[in-house]
Design an enzyme around this catalytic site. Sequence first.
Site, PDB file in Angstrom:
ATOM      1  N   ARG A  19       0.820  -1.220   0.000  1.00 38.64           N
ATOM      2  CA  ARG A  19       0.000   0.000   0.000  1.00 38.64           C
ATOM      3  C   ARG A  19       0.846   1.258   0.000  1.00 38.64           C
ATOM      4  O   ARG A  19       0.569   2.191  -0.749  1.00 38.64           O
ATOM      5  CB  ARG A  19      -0.967  -0.006   1.191  1.00 38.64           C
ATOM      6  CG  ARG A  19      -2.053  -1.064   1.054  1.00 38.64           C
ATOM      7  CD  ARG A  19      -2.905  -1.161   2.289  1.00 38.64           C
ATOM      8  NE  ARG A  19      -2.060  -1.533   3.418  1.00 38.64           N
ATOM      9  CZ  ARG A  19      -2.320  -1.237   4.682  1.00 38.64           C
ATOM     10  NH1 ARG A  19      -3.408  -0.580   5.009  1.00 38.64           N
ATOM     11  NH2 ARG A  19      -1.510  -1.619   5.638  1.00 38.64           N
ATOM     12  N   ASN A  37      -6.006  -2.777   1.904  1.00 32.34           N
ATOM     13  CA  ASN A  37      -6.070  -4.234   1.977  1.00 32.34           C
ATOM     14  C   ASN A  37      -7.545  -4.622   2.026  1.00 32.34           C
ATOM     15  O   ASN A  37      -8.371  -3.867   2.543  1.00 32.34           O
ATOM     16  CB  ASN A  37      -5.391  -4.752   3.242  1.00 32.34           C
ATOM     17  CG  ASN A  37      -3.883  -4.650   3.180  1.00 32.34           C
ATOM     18  OD1 ASN A  37      -3.291  -4.588   2.117  1.00 32.34           O
ATOM     19  ND2 ASN A  37      -3.252  -4.625   4.345  1.00 32.34           N
TER      20      ASN A  37
END
Length: 90
Positions: A19, A37
Site C-alpha cells: 500500500r 487491503n
Amino acid sequence: MSKRIQYTVHGNVQGVNFRSFTESKASSYGLTGWVRNNAKNQVEGEAQGDDEAIQKLLKFLESGPPAANVTKVDKSEMDVKEGESSFTVK
C-alpha cells in the site's frame, strides 16, 4: 483526458509494504485515488489521472515492491470522480 480505474492485486501482497509503495508511485505519477487491503488477502483500490500515468501504475502493480509476489491484477474502468485531490492509503 482523465480516466479512473478500479484494481485488485492478487498474490502475496499484504504485509509487504504494497500500500505505501502504491501510494508513493501513484502520487509521483500525479494520480488521485486510494489503496487498501481487503479481507481476501488482496490489495484493492481506485486510481484516476491521465492514461499514461494509469498505465505506469498498472505496470508497477503487476510486480509490486520487492517483497511482493503478484500473481494477477484485475482492473476495470469506472466513472471519473470530481473533487479528489490526492492518493491515499485507507
